[in-house]
Design a protein around this motif. Structure first.
Motif, PDB file in Angstrom:
ATOM      1  N   LYS A 156     -39.355 -19.871  25.601  1.00 34.72           N
ATOM      2  CA  LYS A 156     -39.299 -18.292  25.179  1.00 34.72           C
ATOM      3  C   LYS A 156     -37.920 -17.878  25.909  1.00 34.72           C
ATOM      4  O   LYS A 156     -37.785 -16.853  25.697  1.00 34.72           O
ATOM      5  N   ALA A 157     -37.395 -18.609  26.907  1.00 38.75           N
ATOM      6  CA  ALA A 157     -36.765 -17.794  27.832  1.00 38.75           C
ATOM      7  C   ALA A 157     -35.379 -17.335  27.340  1.00 38.75           C
ATOM      8  O   ALA A 157     -34.857 -16.439  27.493  1.00 38.75           O
ATOM      9  N   ALA A 158     -34.636 -18.214  26.631  1.00 38.14           N
ATOM     10  CA  ALA A 158     -33.379 -17.994  26.037  1.00 38.14           C
ATOM     11  C   ALA A 158     -33.419 -16.705  25.133  1.00 38.14           C
ATOM     12  O   ALA A 158     -32.415 -15.796  25.438  1.00 38.14           O
ATOM     13  N   GLN A 159     -34.287 -16.649  24.168  1.00 39.92           N
ATOM     14  CA  GLN A 159     -34.197 -15.352  23.528  1.00 39.92           C
ATOM     15  C   GLN A 159     -34.683 -14.320  24.206  1.00 39.92           C
ATOM     16  O   GLN A 159     -33.991 -13.111  24.181  1.00 39.92           O
ATOM     17  N   LEU A 160     -35.665 -14.302  25.050  1.00 42.38           N
ATOM     18  CA  LEU A 160     -35.821 -13.373  26.060  1.00 42.38           C
ATOM     19  C   LEU A 160     -34.701 -12.665  26.875  1.00 42.38           C
ATOM     20  O   LEU A 160     -34.321 -11.637  26.960  1.00 42.38           O
ATOM     21  N   ALA A 161     -33.986 -13.720  27.550  1.00 44.36           N
ATOM     22  CA  ALA A 161     -32.948 -13.444  28.351  1.00 44.36           C
ATOM     23  C   ALA A 161     -31.968 -12.472  27.517  1.00 44.36           C
ATOM     24  O   ALA A 161     -31.281 -11.579  27.834  1.00 44.36           O
ATOM     25  N   ALA A 162     -31.619 -12.978  26.162  1.00 43.34           N
ATOM     26  CA  ALA A 162     -30.520 -12.277  25.625  1.00 43.34           C
ATOM     27  C   ALA A 162     -31.326 -10.792  25.109  1.00 43.34           C
ATOM     28  O   ALA A 162     -30.322 -10.157  25.241  1.00 43.34           O
ATOM     29  N   ASP A 163     -32.328 -10.595  25.025  1.00 47.74           N
ATOM     30  CA  ASP A 163     -33.029  -9.330  24.654  1.00 47.74           C
ATOM     31  C   ASP A 163     -32.731  -8.549  25.902  1.00 47.74           C
ATOM     32  O   ASP A 163     -32.265  -7.343  25.873  1.00 47.74           O
ATOM     33  N   LEU A 164     -33.184  -9.175  26.894  1.00 48.97           N
ATOM     34  CA  LEU A 164     -33.012  -8.278  28.246  1.00 48.97           C
ATOM     35  C   LEU A 164     -31.655  -7.865  28.466  1.00 48.97           C
ATOM     36  O   LEU A 164     -31.250  -6.815  28.802  1.00 48.97           O
ATOM     37  N   ALA A 165     -30.721  -8.714  28.201  1.00 48.36           N
ATOM     38  CA  ALA A 165     -29.185  -8.250  28.371  1.00 48.36           C
ATOM     39  C   ALA A 165     -28.864  -7.166  27.386  1.00 48.36           C
ATOM     40  O   ALA A 165     -28.295  -6.206  27.908  1.00 48.36           O
ATOM     41  N   LYS A 166     -29.247  -7.369  26.313  1.00 46.69           N
ATOM     42  CA  LYS A 166     -29.186  -6.543  25.138  1.00 46.69           C
ATOM     43  C   LYS A 166     -29.607  -4.940  25.517  1.00 46.69           C
ATOM     44  O   LYS A 166     -28.894  -3.989  25.547  1.00 46.69           O
ATOM     45  N   THR A 198     -34.245 -23.780  32.498  1.00 53.00           N
ATOM     46  CA  THR A 198     -32.871 -23.867  31.568  1.00 53.00           C
ATOM     47  C   THR A 198     -32.007 -22.867  32.154  1.00 53.00           C
ATOM     48  O   THR A 198     -32.180 -22.008  32.981  1.00 53.00           O
ATOM     49  N   ASP A 199     -30.724 -23.145  31.717  1.00 51.50           N
ATOM     50  CA  ASP A 199     -29.645 -22.274  31.804  1.00 51.50           C
ATOM     51  C   ASP A 199     -29.495 -21.123  31.018  1.00 51.50           C
ATOM     52  O   ASP A 199     -28.819 -21.535  29.836  1.00 51.50           O
ATOM     53  N   LEU A 200     -29.419 -19.973  31.359  1.00 53.63           N
ATOM     54  CA  LEU A 200     -29.547 -18.969  30.507  1.00 53.63           C
ATOM     55  C   LEU A 200     -27.895 -18.564  30.379  1.00 53.63           C
ATOM     56  O   LEU A 200     -27.327 -18.514  31.109  1.00 53.63           O
ATOM     57  N   GLN A 201     -27.672 -18.564  28.902  1.00 56.25           N
ATOM     58  CA  GLN A 201     -26.350 -18.307  28.505  1.00 56.25           C
ATOM     59  C   GLN A 201     -26.233 -16.882  28.072  1.00 56.25           C
ATOM     60  O   GLN A 201     -26.767 -16.397  26.944  1.00 56.25           O
ATOM     61  N   ILE A 202     -25.870 -15.900  29.074  1.00 53.32           N
ATOM     62  CA  ILE A 202     -25.693 -14.596  28.777  1.00 53.32           C
ATOM     63  C   ILE A 202     -24.528 -14.032  29.244  1.00 53.32           C
ATOM     64  O   ILE A 202     -23.931 -14.584  29.997  1.00 53.32           O
ATOM     65  N   PRO A 203     -24.316 -12.556  28.737  1.00 48.10           N
ATOM     66  CA  PRO A 203     -22.996 -12.035  29.207  1.00 48.10           C
ATOM     67  C   PRO A 203     -23.016 -11.861  30.662  1.00 48.10           C
ATOM     68  O   PRO A 203     -23.655 -11.896  31.386  1.00 48.10           O
ATOM     69  N   LYS A 204     -21.461 -12.020  30.950  1.00 47.16           N
ATOM     70  CA  LYS A 204     -21.527 -12.248  32.577  1.00 47.16           C
ATOM     71  C   LYS A 204     -21.590 -10.947  33.430  1.00 47.16           C
ATOM     72  O   LYS A 204     -21.772 -10.995  34.592  1.00 47.16           O
ATOM     73  N   GLU A 205     -21.921  -9.929  32.622  1.00 47.48           N
ATOM     74  CA  GLU A 205     -22.151  -8.759  33.462  1.00 47.48           C
ATOM     75  C   GLU A 205     -23.766  -8.745  33.896  1.00 47.48           C
ATOM     76  O   GLU A 205     -24.156  -7.905  34.739  1.00 47.48           O
ATOM     77  N   VAL A 206     -24.501  -9.751  33.284  1.00 43.12           N
ATOM     78  CA  VAL A 206     -25.915  -9.894  34.000  1.00 43.12           C
ATOM     79  C   VAL A 206     -25.789 -11.030  35.043  1.00 43.12           C
ATOM     80  O   VAL A 206     -25.245 -12.135  34.660  1.00 43.12           O
TER      81      VAL A 206
END
Lengths: 215, 215
Positions: free
Chosen positions: A157-167, A179-187
């Motif tokens: 669940k982590a990857a999708q959630l992290a993407a949502d949180l960033a959004k 897991t290593d989350l791939q999200i925008p660097k401002e997060v």
DNA sequence: TAGATTGTTAATCGATTAACAATC
DNA sequence: TAGATTGTTAATCGATTAACAATC
């Protein structure tokens, strides 16, 4: 605040300095030299002085460092003079453990919300904070000021959630999923990988078994 | 097994290699070059090859690395080819979270006992393991083979417990208490300092607020 | 064989330690 | 003032990256 380019090694050591100074403060120690502190912490005095001088001169020649002042200054460097609103996503044992850890509040980290998918958990109250349905997460974030999201959910669940949180504008993620989350660097993501920590322990245990490794 | 003097930086990276290789294995990837892996992991290919060559040549020129073989070899280096018996001291949320983490078992870490002082917890069963009175700890250790003790107790209890555990022959301590345990060097301590992790996050959040820090 | 990629040596970079002048 | 200890520069050490010969 500070110039720039503080090395990661230095930042990793700051919380430990902060902890030792806090302990000294509790024992009403007023001043300490880099030499004394280095002996307690098992590091070199040179390293302590170098580390601190990345941020300014907190000591006084011939005297050392005032414990209370240095503790407070390192606190400021670490951003502990501010308050942070935290939400915890995943209200299982680990999420609950975090929610129950009183010390975080003392450092300015306030748990404002707990979220889960499990209907059995939704509605349960932990230290005065009710577990909410994860479907209400987006709305909660848009109507509350949330600084940090602790992710204590399964890896899947982590990857999708992290993407949502960033959004949705979350700026800090404290990630406990393996897991290593791939999200925008401002997060900013800070990982706690328990399984990897345990593997390091087993590495050291099994390499110690080997007699020739002794020095 | 390995010659000697593997640097701490290398050891810290091994579990992450292991994790990525495990993920590749699940996706049925058969081979991978250091270049491809380096792109996924955001490290240099040079570093991967240097790290691995501390332990031997696992690859093949012109081909790269066989994922399954490399995964298994790193597992052996980390000591994951052995089984470990774990006890958890402190059966609060964090202790329970560890006990419930199924993945540890998959890696060979078996929870054999849970201990607490709280009468409300004693007798409770977690994944088939009953929480025992901490007064029975010494006897348990003397009659069972225990490799690792996870310490999930308050800071005030940690030092004495660690000293006892060392005396009773425990060789590995996974320490979650926010303190540095001073114990004989034949005992391996791996620390998980959650408060310090959170402080690193707040450091990065608050230094990012500063516009001039961008590059 | 030609192309690819390792294993490994050499070069660079960064972090730690040592040393000491400045100064409280 | 004399002694102590910092702040800071210089020296050392170790880790990372680059380069390339070896070889599959």
């Amino acid at each position: 605040m500070q110039k720039k380019d503080i090395s990661k090694a230095v930042i990793n050591r700051l919380p430990r300095y902060y902890r030792y100074l806090g302990d000294l403060l509790e024992k009403d120690v007023v001043r300490i030299s880099s030499k004394e502190l280095s002996e307690k912490m098992k590091v070199t005095a040179s390293q302590i002085r170098q580390d601190l001088n990345n941020f300014g001169g907190f000591g006084q020649q011939g005297y050392g460092y005032n414990v209370e002042y240095l503790h407070s200054e390192i606190g400021k460097i670490l951003g502990l003079d501010k308050n942070y609103n935290i939400i915890i996503i995943g209200a299982g044992n680990l999420g609950q453990a975090l929610a129950n850890y009183v010390d975080f509040e003392r450092r300015g980290f306030f748990v404002k919300g707990l979220f889960d998918v499990n209907p059995r958990l939704i509605g349960v109250s932990i230290r005065g904070v009710e577990v909410m349905d994860i479907d209400t997460l987006e709305e909660f974030i848009s109507t509350n000021s949330v600084d940090i999201a602790a992710l204590t959910v399964p890896k899947t669940k982590a990857a999708q959630l992290a993407a949502d949180l960033a959004k949705w504008g979350i700026k800090g993620i404290w990630n406990f999923a393996p897991t290593d989350l791939q999200i925008p660097k401002e997060v900013t993501v800070e990982n706690v990988h328990l399984a990897e920590s345990l593997m390091k322990l087993s590495y050291r245990l099994s390499s110690k078994d080997n007699p020739e490794d002794e020095e």
